[in-house]
Design a protein around this motif. Sequence first.
Motif, PDB file in Angstrom:
ATOM      1  N   THR A  73     -14.678  37.779 -33.926  1.00 22.37           N
ATOM      2  CA  THR A  73     -13.955  37.361 -32.716  1.00 22.37           C
ATOM      3  C   THR A  73     -14.683  37.822 -31.449  1.00 22.37           C
ATOM      4  O   THR A  73     -14.559  37.185 -30.399  1.00 22.37           O
ATOM      5  N   MET A  74     -15.450  38.900 -31.534  1.00 17.63           N
ATOM      6  CA  MET A  74     -16.239  39.327 -30.379  1.00 17.63           C
ATOM      7  C   MET A  74     -17.342  38.312 -30.078  1.00 17.63           C
ATOM      8  O   MET A  74     -17.625  38.005 -28.911  1.00 17.63           O
ATOM      9  N   LEU A  75     -17.950  37.763 -31.117  1.00 20.01           N
ATOM     10  CA  LEU A  75     -18.990  36.741 -30.935  1.00 20.01           C
ATOM     11  C   LEU A  75     -18.388  35.451 -30.375  1.00 20.01           C
ATOM     12  O   LEU A  75     -18.985  34.806 -29.500  1.00 20.01           O
ATOM     13  N   ILE A  76     -17.212  35.079 -30.868  1.00 15.59           N
ATOM     14  CA  ILE A  76     -16.537  33.889 -30.361  1.00 15.59           C
ATOM     15  C   ILE A  76     -16.216  34.052 -28.873  1.00 15.59           C
ATOM     16  O   ILE A  76     -16.454  33.148 -28.057  1.00 15.59           O
ATOM     17  N   THR A  77     -15.705  35.213 -28.509  1.00 15.89           N
ATOM     18  CA  THR A  77     -15.334  35.475 -27.116  1.00 15.89           C
ATOM     19  C   THR A  77     -16.547  35.422 -26.201  1.00 15.89           C
ATOM     20  O   THR A  77     -16.507  34.814 -25.117  1.00 15.89           O
ATOM     21  N   ALA A  78     -17.639  36.044 -26.616  1.00 11.56           N
ATOM     22  CA  ALA A  78     -18.857  36.047 -25.803  1.00 11.56           C
ATOM     23  C   ALA A  78     -19.404  34.636 -25.623  1.00 11.56           C
ATOM     24  O   ALA A  78     -19.819  34.241 -24.522  1.00 11.56           O
ATOM     25  N   ALA A  79     -19.411  33.848 -26.693  1.00 13.03           N
ATOM     26  CA  ALA A  79     -19.948  32.490 -26.631  1.00 13.03           C
ATOM     27  C   ALA A  79     -19.121  31.612 -25.697  1.00 13.03           C
ATOM     28  O   ALA A  79     -19.674  30.839 -24.888  1.00 13.03           O
ATOM     29  N   LEU A  80     -17.794  31.721 -25.777  1.00 16.07           N
ATOM     30  CA  LEU A  80     -16.938  30.905 -24.922  1.00 16.07           C
ATOM     31  C   LEU A  80     -17.076  31.314 -23.450  1.00 16.07           C
ATOM     32  O   LEU A  80     -17.040  30.458 -22.548  1.00 16.07           O
ATOM     33  N   PHE A  81     -17.220  32.596 -23.182  1.00 16.67           N
ATOM     34  CA  PHE A  81     -17.438  33.078 -21.814  1.00 16.67           C
ATOM     35  C   PHE A  81     -18.712  32.455 -21.245  1.00 16.67           C
ATOM     36  O   PHE A  81     -18.724  31.891 -20.143  1.00 16.67           O
ATOM     37  N   ALA A  82     -19.797  32.536 -22.004  1.00 16.20           N
ATOM     38  CA  ALA A  82     -21.078  32.010 -21.532  1.00 16.20           C
ATOM     39  C   ALA A  82     -20.997  30.504 -21.281  1.00 16.20           C
ATOM     40  O   ALA A  82     -21.452  29.998 -20.244  1.00 16.20           O
ATOM     41  N   LEU A  83     -20.419  29.771 -22.211  1.00 19.21           N
ATOM     42  CA  LEU A  83     -20.362  28.312 -22.105  1.00 19.21           C
ATOM     43  C   LEU A  83     -19.479  27.860 -20.939  1.00 19.21           C
ATOM     44  O   LEU A  83     -19.863  26.982 -20.147  1.00 19.21           O
ATOM     45  N   ALA A  84     -18.300  28.461 -20.809  1.00 15.39           N
ATOM     46  CA  ALA A  84     -17.348  28.007 -19.796  1.00 15.39           C
ATOM     47  C   ALA A  84     -17.769  28.382 -18.380  1.00 15.39           C
ATOM     48  O   ALA A  84     -17.294  27.779 -17.404  1.00 15.39           O
ATOM     49  N   SER A  85     -18.656  29.368 -18.224  1.00 14.73           N
ATOM     50  CA  SER A  85     -19.084  29.774 -16.884  1.00 14.73           C
ATOM     51  C   SER A  85     -20.213  28.908 -16.332  1.00 14.73           C
ATOM     52  O   SER A  85     -20.546  29.005 -15.148  1.00 14.73           O
ATOM     53  N   VAL A  86     -20.790  28.035 -17.148  1.00 11.99           N
ATOM     54  CA  VAL A  86     -21.922  27.204 -16.709  1.00 11.99           C
ATOM     55  C   VAL A  86     -21.583  26.355 -15.483  1.00 11.99           C
ATOM     56  O   VAL A  86     -22.377  26.296 -14.527  1.00 11.99           O
ATOM     57  N   PRO A  87     -20.415  25.667 -15.431  1.00 12.21           N
ATOM     58  CA  PRO A  87     -20.117  24.878 -14.229  1.00 12.21           C
ATOM     59  C   PRO A  87     -20.119  25.684 -12.940  1.00 12.21           C
ATOM     60  O   PRO A  87     -20.508  25.180 -11.878  1.00 12.21           O
ATOM     61  N   THR A  88     -19.699  26.933 -13.014  1.00  8.08           N
ATOM     62  CA  THR A  88     -19.679  27.784 -11.816  1.00  8.08           C
ATOM     63  C   THR A  88     -21.072  27.924 -11.236  1.00  8.08           C
ATOM     64  O   THR A  88     -21.278  27.771 -10.014  1.00  8.08           O
ATOM     65  N   PHE A  89     -22.033  28.191 -12.084  1.00 11.39           N
ATOM     66  CA  PHE A  89     -23.387  28.435 -11.585  1.00 11.39           C
ATOM     67  C   PHE A  89     -24.121  27.153 -11.223  1.00 11.39           C
ATOM     68  O   PHE A  89     -25.053  27.177 -10.416  1.00 11.39           O
ATOM     69  N   LEU A  90     -23.695  26.033 -11.771  1.00 14.65           N
ATOM     70  CA  LEU A  90     -24.332  24.761 -11.441  1.00 14.65           C
ATOM     71  C   LEU A  90     -23.772  24.137 -10.157  1.00 14.65           C
ATOM     72  O   LEU A  90     -24.507  23.441  -9.433  1.00 14.65           O
ATOM     73  N   ILE A  91     -22.498  24.374  -9.852  1.00 13.96           N
ATOM     74  CA  ILE A  91     -21.832  23.617  -8.796  1.00 13.96           C
ATOM     75  C   ILE A  91     -21.410  24.477  -7.600  1.00 13.96           C
ATOM     76  O   ILE A  91     -21.522  24.043  -6.452  1.00 13.96           O
ATOM     77  N   LEU A  92     -20.916  25.684  -7.835  1.00  9.94           N
ATOM     78  CA  LEU A  92     -20.398  26.518  -6.745  1.00  9.94           C
ATOM     79  C   LEU A  92     -21.517  26.880  -5.766  1.00  9.94           C
ATOM     80  O   LEU A  92     -22.603  27.295  -6.173  1.00  9.94           O
ATOM     81  N   LYS A  93     -21.243  26.743  -4.469  1.00 10.94           N
ATOM     82  CA  LYS A  93     -22.243  27.013  -3.439  1.00 10.94           C
ATOM     83  C   LYS A  93     -22.085  28.408  -2.859  1.00 10.94           C
ATOM     84  O   LYS A  93     -20.965  28.918  -2.742  1.00 10.94           O
ATOM     85  N   GLU A  94     -23.201  28.969  -2.476  1.00 13.23           N
ATOM     86  CA  GLU A  94     -23.212  30.241  -1.742  1.00 13.23           C
ATOM     87  C   GLU A  94     -23.260  29.894  -0.261  1.00 13.23           C
ATOM     88  O   GLU A  94     -24.313  29.557   0.277  1.00 13.23           O
ATOM     89  N   ARG A  95     -22.118  29.907   0.406  1.00  9.76           N
ATOM     90  CA  ARG A  95     -22.048  29.517   1.814  1.00  9.76           C
ATOM     91  C   ARG A  95     -22.382  30.647   2.771  1.00  9.76           C
ATOM     92  O   ARG A  95     -22.689  30.416   3.938  1.00  9.76           O
TER      93      ARG A  95
END
Length: 429
Positions: A186-208
């Motif tokens: 379950t620790m591996l599952i949690t880490a993988a989902l964290f990494a995958l779901a955070s991708v949109p943040t780094f691709l789209i969110l702007k540093e204003r």
Amino acid sequence: MPRYLASDVSVREAWAWAMYDFANSGYTTIVITAIFNAYFVAVVAEDAPWATLAWTLSLALSYALIVLTAPLIGAYADAYAAKKRLLLLTTVGCVAFTAALAFAGPGGLWIAIPLLVLSNFFYGSGENLIAAFLPELAREDAIGSVSGWGWSLGYVGGLVSLGACLAYVNWAQTRGDTAADFVPVTMLITAALFALASVPTFLILKERAQPQPHLAGMNMVQESFARLAQTVRHAARYRDLWRFLVCTVFYQAGIQAVITLAAIYAQQAMKFDTQQTLMLIFVVNVTAAVGAFAFGHLQDRIGHIPAIALTLFGWLVMVVLAWAAEGPGLFWVAANIAGLCMGASQSAGRALVGLFSPVSRRAEFFGLWGLAVKLSAILGPVTYGLVSWLTHGDHRLAILITGSYFLIGLLILAGVDAKRGHKAAMEDT
């Protein structure tokens, strides 16, 4: 939805920001609240009398590190417009050390404690940084609503992680696997989902944010300390912020104790098994998502201070019900009241800090907020752990005493003036 956002912010970008709440909630849900905490006590520490105290002290150490570094990280992020870069660093750290928790087995305190400290340190540091984007994205009169969207989506993320882990645990148990077999996965599952779901943040969110004028003759560490010292020297100007941060330390102490020890209380005081505990946390995450979303809109209507006060009354009711519960029925009622109040109070607190933050010091002020939250995460769980240890495992008394922090927070909150605090922030913009 666009009417809630700043003029240059798209719905897509707001969603990408909220997706980080979705991504990181799996960590708190699985590691801190639902699975690894009970596993730490029962398996890693082998049910020793001091096991609950060891768990709370380990977390206290990680929070102490955040307390020491959060304002400096925030000051650096403001000075160099580096919120997004630092957020990426903290995300990689949390994901890596969460995955490494898979190596913590029976009696493995020597590896479990350092990995827990490091993973939680990176999680908490990232939590402060993502929060600092909020005032850039939301309209001034809708900051509570936007904060509520993020927090409610975060609980959905917690549900996704919990659902995935629950499905795996059920499958593993049908094979006859023990907790020592299935919890590491379950620790591996949690880490993988964290990494995958955070991708949109780094691709789209702007540093204003724009880099601030640097102080002559100072390196980045010296400058971070200097900017923090400047904020402290001008503390009188931000008296409502400081009063609310003190209030946060106390009421969040109660919340952090509930988050950190919910599964332990369910199993030790209510005699829930692993599957019952996971189902409890699953349902509570649903009510927490509802609470965060609904109260986000409510606080923009009735005001941030009344909304927070309402949730603190709810927390007091929850503590009394949990203490009085002799069977699962009343405890389930208490747990769902906690869920509603949890999402609402945390979202409202983040929104109020955004209202009190000058544009040029948003990351720094959210670092101060993170400092307050992490101080509370030391105070509340350690109080609970000490009471349970000194009373030889009286978890009911521990939850009752910890609940007094909600009352203290409510009394301090009465002296916070939201309009005055916002005016001070605008005068410094």
